[in-house]
Enzyme design. Structure first.
Site, PDB file in Angstrom:
ATOM      1  N   ARG A  78       4.234  17.010 -11.995  1.00 22.81           N
ATOM      2  CA  ARG A  78       5.431  16.955 -12.823  1.00 22.81           C
ATOM      3  C   ARG A  78       5.279  17.849 -14.059  1.00 22.81           C
ATOM      4  O   ARG A  78       6.180  18.607 -14.414  1.00 22.81           O
ATOM      5  CB  ARG A  78       5.726  15.516 -13.241  1.00 22.81           C
ATOM      6  CG  ARG A  78       7.147  15.353 -13.825  1.00 22.81           C
ATOM      7  CD  ARG A  78       7.409  13.950 -14.338  1.00 22.81           C
ATOM      8  NE  ARG A  78       7.133  12.929 -13.331  1.00 22.81           N
ATOM      9  CZ  ARG A  78       6.876  11.651 -13.618  1.00 22.81           C
ATOM     10  NH1 ARG A  78       6.834  11.243 -14.872  1.00 22.81           N
ATOM     11  NH2 ARG A  78       6.647  10.791 -12.663  1.00 22.81           N
ATOM     12  N   ASN A 104      -9.336   9.700  -9.670  1.00 18.95           N
ATOM     13  CA  ASN A 104      -9.469  10.211 -11.033  1.00 18.95           C
ATOM     14  C   ASN A 104     -10.905  10.031 -11.511  1.00 18.95           C
ATOM     15  O   ASN A 104     -11.338   8.903 -11.744  1.00 18.95           O
ATOM     16  CB  ASN A 104      -8.504   9.453 -11.949  1.00 18.95           C
ATOM     17  CG  ASN A 104      -8.572   9.936 -13.389  1.00 18.95           C
ATOM     18  OD1 ASN A 104      -9.260  10.913 -13.693  1.00 18.95           O
ATOM     19  ND2 ASN A 104      -7.868   9.254 -14.269  1.00 18.95           N
ATOM     20  N   ALA A 133       0.820  -1.215   0.000  1.00 18.89           N
ATOM     21  CA  ALA A 133       0.000   0.000   0.000  1.00 18.89           C
ATOM     22  C   ALA A 133       0.853   1.264   0.000  1.00 18.89           C
ATOM     23  O   ALA A 133       0.567   2.221  -0.723  1.00 18.89           O
ATOM     24  CB  ALA A 133      -0.935  -0.001   1.202  1.00 18.89           C
ATOM     25  N   HIS A 177      -4.925  17.959 -16.065  1.00 17.17           N
ATOM     26  CA  HIS A 177      -5.630  16.699 -15.848  1.00 17.17           C
ATOM     27  C   HIS A 177      -4.869  15.875 -14.814  1.00 17.17           C
ATOM     28  O   HIS A 177      -3.641  15.837 -14.813  1.00 17.17           O
ATOM     29  CB  HIS A 177      -5.778  15.914 -17.154  1.00 17.17           C
ATOM     30  CG  HIS A 177      -6.388  14.558 -16.927  1.00 17.17           C
ATOM     31  ND1 HIS A 177      -7.581  14.404 -16.264  1.00 17.17           N
ATOM     32  CD2 HIS A 177      -5.948  13.309 -17.212  1.00 17.17           C
ATOM     33  CE1 HIS A 177      -7.858  13.110 -16.179  1.00 17.17           C
ATOM     34  NE2 HIS A 177      -6.879  12.425 -16.742  1.00 17.17           N
ATOM     35  N   GLU A 185     -16.880   8.409 -20.006  1.00 16.39           N
ATOM     36  CA  GLU A 185     -16.455   7.083 -20.480  1.00 16.39           C
ATOM     37  C   GLU A 185     -17.409   6.027 -19.976  1.00 16.39           C
ATOM     38  O   GLU A 185     -17.244   4.851 -20.282  1.00 16.39           O
ATOM     39  CB  GLU A 185     -15.063   6.739 -19.943  1.00 16.39           C
ATOM     40  CG  GLU A 185     -13.963   7.575 -20.505  1.00 16.39           C
ATOM     41  CD  GLU A 185     -12.615   7.121 -19.970  1.00 16.39           C
ATOM     42  OE1 GLU A 185     -12.390   5.915 -19.849  1.00 16.39           O
ATOM     43  OE2 GLU A 185     -11.799   7.994 -19.661  1.00 16.39           O
ATOM     44  N   ARG A 210       3.407   2.126 -18.961  1.00 16.54           N
ATOM     45  CA  ARG A 210       4.252   3.325 -18.971  1.00 16.54           C
ATOM     46  C   ARG A 210       4.137   4.112 -20.271  1.00 16.54           C
ATOM     47  O   ARG A 210       4.488   5.294 -20.331  1.00 16.54           O
ATOM     48  CB  ARG A 210       5.711   2.944 -18.688  1.00 16.54           C
ATOM     49  CG  ARG A 210       5.934   2.542 -17.228  1.00 16.54           C
ATOM     50  CD  ARG A 210       7.399   2.237 -16.924  1.00 16.54           C
ATOM     51  NE  ARG A 210       8.299   3.325 -17.278  1.00 16.54           N
ATOM     52  CZ  ARG A 210       8.441   4.444 -16.554  1.00 16.54           C
ATOM     53  NH1 ARG A 210       7.756   4.600 -15.446  1.00 16.54           N
ATOM     54  NH2 ARG A 210       9.274   5.393 -16.952  1.00 16.54           N
ATOM     55  N   THR A 247       1.539   5.235 -21.418  1.00 15.81           N
ATOM     56  CA  THR A 247       0.561   6.316 -21.223  1.00 15.81           C
ATOM     57  C   THR A 247       1.244   7.605 -20.769  1.00 15.81           C
ATOM     58  O   THR A 247       0.646   8.668 -20.838  1.00 15.81           O
ATOM     59  CB  THR A 247      -0.497   5.945 -20.143  1.00 15.81           C
ATOM     60  OG1 THR A 247       0.192   5.699 -18.918  1.00 15.81           O
ATOM     61  CG2 THR A 247      -1.303   4.733 -20.532  1.00 15.81           C
ATOM     62  N   SER A 295      -7.017  10.306 -23.193  1.00 13.53           N
ATOM     63  CA  SER A 295      -6.232   9.305 -23.910  1.00 13.53           C
ATOM     64  C   SER A 295      -6.797   9.095 -25.299  1.00 13.53           C
ATOM     65  O   SER A 295      -7.989   9.282 -25.539  1.00 13.53           O
ATOM     66  CB  SER A 295      -6.250   7.987 -23.139  1.00 13.53           C
ATOM     67  OG  SER A 295      -5.472   8.124 -21.976  1.00 13.53           O
ATOM     68  N   CYS A 346     -10.647  11.031 -20.900  1.00 10.99           N
ATOM     69  CA  CYS A 346     -10.843  11.944 -19.778  1.00 10.99           C
ATOM     70  C   CYS A 346     -11.057  13.396 -20.196  1.00 10.99           C
ATOM     71  O   CYS A 346     -11.170  14.263 -19.335  1.00 10.99           O
ATOM     72  CB  CYS A 346      -9.668  11.849 -18.811  1.00 10.99           C
ATOM     73  SG  CYS A 346      -9.490  10.208 -18.100  1.00 10.99           S
ATOM     74  N   LYS A 361       0.915  12.677  -9.233  1.00 12.21           N
ATOM     75  CA  LYS A 361       2.276  12.879  -9.728  1.00 12.21           C
ATOM     76  C   LYS A 361       2.318  13.564 -11.090  1.00 12.21           C
ATOM     77  O   LYS A 361       3.101  14.486 -11.315  1.00 12.21           O
ATOM     78  CB  LYS A 361       3.005  11.513  -9.807  1.00 12.21           C
ATOM     79  CG  LYS A 361       3.372  10.967  -8.442  1.00 12.21           C
ATOM     80  CD  LYS A 361       4.398  11.876  -7.746  1.00 12.21           C
ATOM     81  CE  LYS A 361       4.457  11.723  -6.242  1.00 12.21           C
ATOM     82  NZ  LYS A 361       5.023  10.449  -5.802  1.00 12.21           N
ATOM     83  N   THR A 407      -7.336   4.304  -8.746  1.00 14.58           N
ATOM     84  CA  THR A 407      -7.673   5.721  -8.902  1.00 14.58           C
ATOM     85  C   THR A 407      -9.050   5.976  -9.516  1.00 14.58           C
ATOM     86  O   THR A 407      -9.598   7.066  -9.332  1.00 14.58           O
ATOM     87  CB  THR A 407      -6.618   6.434  -9.777  1.00 14.58           C
ATOM     88  OG1 THR A 407      -6.440   5.676 -10.975  1.00 14.58           O
ATOM     89  CG2 THR A 407      -5.299   6.560  -9.038  1.00 14.58           C
TER      90      THR A 407
END
Lengths: 130, 351, 388
Positions: free
Chosen positions: B243, B266, B29, B234, B80, B199, B201, B296, B112, B239, B153
C-alpha cells in the site's frame, strides 16, 4: 558450567581454535598444549579449524541431563575435522534418521546451554549436514 | 564512497503455517491470511536465538567476502529480542567472527528499524574515517503474545550488512530519517511480549513515518520513484509495504524481489534488511535501490543505494558463496503449534 | 614382592535402598568381609575405598576417614584412603591394597567400594556419571554415558558383523546369571524381546542394554599369601594385578571400538601371571552397557575383534559355556553401584574359586579374571585370581 570455565574457552567453542604440532604435523581439537607424539620435542602453535568434517560415529540421545533435556532426541556425534582432529559435538537435524557414518558436516553457531532462566547463555559449535 | 562491502542473511529452517495458528485460537484462517498477505512464518530451532542468527548472518557475509578482521572497527546489533537485557549481543558476534578485541560494539533497539539505524551509525563511522569497516546487523526471534495478532507474523531471521568504503558492492548514496515520539507498539522492561495500538499502528505509525522518510529522500535526492529499479519497505505484513509503495508511486515490480514477508513473516529488526538482501541477491551493477525501514515508537530510515560492478567481480566478492534469501526460504520444515510453542519457549516447564 | 591372597569378602545386596545410607551400606559390607576373614579390627593396617562421586551423590567428601570412623576404626587411627577412577574406582582400590601388601608396607588391608546413587534424581546422577568422561569437551556438548557407549556400538556395528540380537543376548545371559545371584539387583530372567522392545535410551542402546543406577557396597580383605591360611582355609591368590590408562575422551582414541587400556592391562596381567587366555576359566567384565561386554571379551584377547557377538549368541560365554562371562549377572543384572563394582567383581571371582557361588557355581573353576573400566575406557584394572 561456571562462568569463568566457559569464558576461558570461548575462542575454542566459537571458532574451533585448536592447536597444531609443527614437528609431527598433527592437529589437535580439542586443543592440546603438549603433543602426545613429540612431547617435549614438539612445537605447538595455534590453528583455527575450517569447521568441516565427517561423522565418524554417532548416537541419538533420548535421555539427557536437565541441561539438554529440552533438545531430546538430539544427535551426538564424533566428527573428524578435515585437518584430522576428532571432536564430540551435536549434529542438528530435524530427523535423526538422516544421519549416517561418513556424513559430511559443517560447523554452525548455536546455543550450547543456559544456566537456568537468569544465568549466562553458553554458545558454541554444533554441526549441520554439509 | 561509503557503501555495503558484503552482506549475509540467515533464516532458521522451521516454519509454521498461519492456518495452524488460526486453528488454535479459533480464528478464520482465510481471513487472516488474506488480511495479512502472509502464509507462513519462520521460527528458531531450540538452540537458536538472536545472537546465533546474527552470527550466522555475519559469517555468511564473510563467506562472500573475506574481510580483514582487523579492519572491522565496529559492530552494532539491532534487535527487539537480544538474549540478554544487559550484555551485548554485538560482543558475542565480534568474538564469533574473530573481530575482537580492537573494535567498538553496542546493541541497538528501535523496534523494527534498529538494524537500519546500525547501518547509519556504521556509515558515519566509516565516512568520518573512524573505522574502516562497520558491521550492522538486524536480528530477531520476534515476540508475539499467544493469541495476539502479532503471533501470526512474528518471525525469526537476521541480516548483516558490512559497511565500508573499500570497493563497495553497493554505494549508499544517501540516508535520511524521520522520527517522532509515537507509542504505536512497545514492550515494557521485563515483559515477555510487546503490546500495540491495534489500528493506531497504521496511519499515525507505519504510514506516516515511512512516507515521511521516503518523501524526504526523494526530495533531497531530487529523484522520482521511477528512477529506482527496486524498492524495499518495512514489511510487518504484505499489505502495508504494497500500500505504501502505491501511495508513493512505486510499482509492484519494483518491490517484488524484496517482498519476502509472505513466506517469512516479520523478522522485526531483520525485516527491511532481509528485503534489501533479497534484492541484492538478484541485482545487477548499476541498479538503484530505494529502502525505507520502519520502527515503532516511531521512525523510518531511508536509503538510496546504487549497486556497483563489484557485485559481479569474483576477485572481490562472491555472491554465490553464501545462501541467497531465496535459498534460505527453500526447503522449510513445517511444525505444528505445539512444536512451535516449545521452540518459542511458550510452554511453562518446571526448571 | 610378596604373593598376596584374598582372605575375606563381603557384599551388600545391590538395589535401590531408600532406607539405607552410604554409611549403612559400607559398614555392612566391611563387617561381612572382616567376619569372613576372621579378623579383629585392630589387625587392619590400612583401607582403600573405591568411590566415584560421593561429592555429587551425597555431598560428602573425605570419605576415607568417614568410612574408617563408622567402621569403628577411628580409635585405631588406621590409614584410610579414597581411590577414584570413575567406575574403575573399586578395581583400583583393590589394586592399591594388593600393592600395599605385596610391597611389605602393610599386612592386612581392606579394599572396599561404595556408591549411594539414589539420593539424587536421575538427571543429577546422569550428569554426575558424565563426569567420568571429558566434562569440558564431551559432557558440555551433551554427551551422556549411554550416548558415548552408543557411539562405540554404532562404530562397532558399522565395522563388524554384530547384530542387534547378539547385543541383546548379552543382557539376556547376564539376567539369567543375576537370577541365580542373591545379591543381584534384578532377580528375573528376561527374553530377547524384553531387550529389543525396551525404551531407546541412546540409539542403538535400549534400556535393557544399560546397567542400572544402584546402591551398594563391597569389601574384601587381602593379606600376604604366606600368612593367609591363619585366617581362612580357602585363601584365593592374586595371580596378577594390572592397570592401564587411555585418553579421557572417546573421540581421541586410536580406535573407537577397541579399549586399548583393556588390551594393555590384559596383556600385562597375563604376563605377570604367566598364563595364557585358555587358562582362564571365567571372567567378570565391565558390562556397563551390553556393547562393553562384547568389546571386553575381544580386547582381553579371548577372541578376535568382531567375534564376541557370535560367541555370545552361541552360548560360549553362558554359565555352561566354554568361557562363562559375568556369572554374577554383571553390572547389567547384578547392578552397578559405581565405586563398588570393581570390588564386587573380586568378590564374585573369590566365591567362584572357593566353590561358594550357589546356583551359579561353575564346575572346577581354578582361575578367574576381572576387568573393571573407568569412563569409556580411560582407566582399566585387570586382575587374575587362582585357587591355592
Amino acid at each position: 558450567m561456571s562462568v569463568p570455565r566457559f569464558w576461558r574457552k570461548i575462542p575454542q567453542r566459537y571458532n574451533l581454535e585448536g592447536t597444531h604440532c609443527e614437528v609431527c604435523g598433527r592437529y589437535f581439537f580439542p586443543p592440546r598444549n603438549l603433543c602426545p607424539d613429540c612431547r617435549r620435542d614438539g612445537r605447538i602453535v595455534g590453528h583455527t579449524f575450517e569447521g568441516v568434517g565427517t561423522i565418524v560415529t554417532y548416537s541419538v540421545i533420548r535421555t539427557a541431563s536437565d541441561q539438554f533435556s529440552d533438545l531430546t532426541p538430539y544427535v551426538l556425534a564424533i566428527v573428524e575435522l578435515k585437518e584430522g582432529a576428532r571432536m564430540t559435538a551435536q549434529v542438528v537435524v530435524e530427523n535423526p534418521e538422516e544421519v549416517f557414518i561418513g556424513m559430511p558436516v559443517k560447523a554452525v553457531f548455536r546455543r550450547l546451554g543456559t544456566d537456568g532462566e537468569s544465568g549466562v547463555i553458553s554458545y558454541g559449535t554444533k554441526f549441520v549436514p554439509a | 564512497m561509503v557503501g555495503i562491502i558484503t552482506y549475509g542473511t540467515y533464516i532458521p529452517r522451521y516454519r509454521i503455517k498461519l492456518e495452524e495458528i488460526a486453528k488454535v485460537w479459533g480464528d478464520n484462517a482465510a481471513d487472516i491470511i488474506g488480511g495479512l498477505g502472509v502464509k507462513e512464518k519462520s521460527l528458531p530451532d531450540m538452540d537458536e536465538d538472536s545472537a546465533t542468527i546474527a552470527v550466522e548472518a555475519a559469517r555468511n557475509a564473510l563467506l562472500r567476502r573475506d574481510i580483514d578482521r582487523n579492519a572491522i572497527g565496529a559492530i552494532y546489533v539491532g534487535s527487539e529480542s537480544h538474549p540478554y537485557a544487559v550484555k551485548p549481543t554485538a560482543a558475542t558476534v565480534g568474538a564469533a567472527i574473530m573481530a575482537t578485541p580492537v573494535m567498538t560494539a553496542a546493541d541497538y533497539e528501535f523496534a523494527c528499524k534498529a538494524g537500519t539505524a546500525a547501518m547509519q551509525t556504521c556509515m558515519g563511522l566509516v565516512g568520518s574515517g573512524m573505522v574502516k569497516c562497520g558491521v550492522a546487523i538486524g536480528t530477531d526471534v520476534a515476540q508475539g503474545a499467544p493469541g495476539d495478532a502479532l503471533e501470526y507474523t512474528a518471525a525469526a531471521g537476521g541480516c548483516a550488512m558490512f559497511i565500508g568504503d573499500d570497493n563497495p558492492i553497493a554505494d549508499i548514496n544517501h540516508t535520511c530519517s524521520f522520527t517522532t515520539d509515537t507509542p504505536d507498539f512497545w514492550r515494557r522492561e521485563g515483559q515477555a511480549y510487546p503490546r500495540h495500538g491495534g489500528r493506531f499502528t497504521g496511519d499515525p505509525g507505519y504510514f506516516k513515518h515511512v512516507q515521511g522518510a521516503a518523501r524526504m529522500m526523494l526530495e533531497q535526492m531530487g529523484t522520482a520513484p521511477s528512477d529506482y529499479d527496486y524498492a524495499i519497505f518495512h514489511q510487518p505484513n504484505a499489505k502495508f509495504p504494497q500500500r505504501v509503495a502505491g501511495m508513493l508511486g512505486f510499482t509492484k515490480e519494483q518491490i517484488a524481489p524484496g517482498l519476502v514477508v509472505p513466506r517469512l513473516g516479520n523478522t522485526y529488526s531483520g525485516a527491511s534488511m532481509i528485503g534489501l538482501a533479497a534484492t541484492l541477491d538478484v541485482a545487477k551493477p548499476g541498479d538503484r535501490i530505494f529502502v525505507t525501514s520502519f520502527g515503532s515508537g516511531a521512525g523510518s530510515d531511508a536509503f538510496d543505494i546504487t549497486v556497483t560492478d563489484r557485485i559481479l567481480d569474483d576477485a572481490v566478492f562472491s555472491r554465490g558463496a553464501a545462501p541467497s534469501v531465496e535459498e534460505l526460504l527453500a526447503d522449510p520444515i513445517y511444525v505444528d503449534y505445539a512444536r512451535y510453542a516449545k521452540h518459542k519457549g511458550k510452554i511453562m516447564v518446571q526448571k | 614382592m610378596r604373593d598376596v591372597a584374598v582372605i575375606g569378602v563381603g557384599c551388600t545386596d545391590f538395589g535401590e535402598w531408600w532406607d539405607r545410607s552410604f554409611r549403612d551400606l559400607f559398614v555392612e559390607a566391611g563387617v561381612m568381609a572382616i567376619e569372613d576373614a576372621n579378623l579383629a579390627g585392630e589387625q587392619i593396617d590400612a583401607m582403600y575405598v573405591g568411590n566415584m562421586s560421593a561429592g555429587r551423590f551425597i555431598d560428602q567428601e573425605h570419605i576415607g576417614a568417614l568410612i574408617a570412623d563408622y567402621s569403628g576404626l577411628a580409635t585405631e587411627n588406621i590409614a584410610s584412603t579414597r581411590v577414584e577412577a570413575a567406575c574403575a574406582s573399586g578395581g583400583l582400590a583393590f589394586r592399591e591394597a594388593v600393592v600395599a601388601v605385596a610391597s611389605g608396607m602393610a599386612n592386612i588391608v581392606v579394599a572396599g567400594g561404595v556408591e549411594k546413587m539414589t539420593d539424587v534424581d536421575t538427571s543429577l546422577s546422569t550428569d554426575a556419571l558424565a563426569g567420568a568422561a571429558d566434562r569440558e569437551w564431551e559432557g558440555s556438548v551433551g554427551a551422556t554415558f549411554p550416548g558415548l557407549y552408543a557411539m562405540i556400538a554404532n562404530d562397532y556395528m558399522h565395522r563388524y558383523p554384530l547384530t542387534r540380537e547378539q547385543l541383546a543376548q548379552v543382557a539376556v545371559k547376564n539376567h539369567y546369571n543375576g537370577a541365580r545371584n542373591p545379591i543381584a539387583q534384578f532377580q528375573k530372567e528376561i527374553t530377547l524381546d524384553t531387550v529389543m522392545n525396551s525404551t531407546m535410551v541412546a540409539d542403538p542402546l535400549r534400556l535393557f542394554d544399560c546397567s542400572p543406577i544402584t546402591d551398594g557396597a563391597a569389601a574384601v580383605v587381602v593379606a600376604p599369601l604366606e600368612t593367609a591360611k591363619k585366617f581362612t582355609d580357602t585363601p584365593i591368590r592374586v595371580l596378577a594385578t594390572a592397570q592401564a590408562s587411555d585418553t579421557i575422551a572417546l573421540h581421541d582414541r586410536r580406535d573407537i571400538s577397541t579399549l586399548d587400556a583393556t588390551v594393555a592391562a590384559g596383556n600385562r596381567a597375563f604376563k605377570m601371571a604367566g598364563l595364557e587366555r585358555r587358562d582362564i576359566d571365567f571372567v567378570e567384565v565391565h558390562d556397563c552397557f551390553t556393547i562393553a561386554e562384547i568389546c571386553a571379551i575381544e580386547d582381553l584377547g579371548f577372541c578376535k575383534k568382531g567375534e564376541a557377538g557370535r560367541l555370545t549368541e552361541e552360548g560360549y560365554t553362558a554359565l555352561d559355556g566354554d568361557l562363562p562371562v559375568n556369572t554374577s549377572g554383571g553390572l547389567k543384572a547384578c547392578g552397578h553401584p559405581v565405586g563398588a563394582t570393581g570390588i564386587k567383581q573380586v568378590c564374585e571371582a573369590v566365591l567362584q574359586l572357593r566353590g561358594e557361588a550357589g546356583g551359579r557355581q561353575l564346575d572346577g573353576a581354578e582361575i578367574g579374571m576381572t576387568q573393571n573400566v573407568g569412563g569409556t575406557g580411560a582407566t582399566v584394572a585387570v586382575h587374575i585370581f587362582g585357587r591355592t
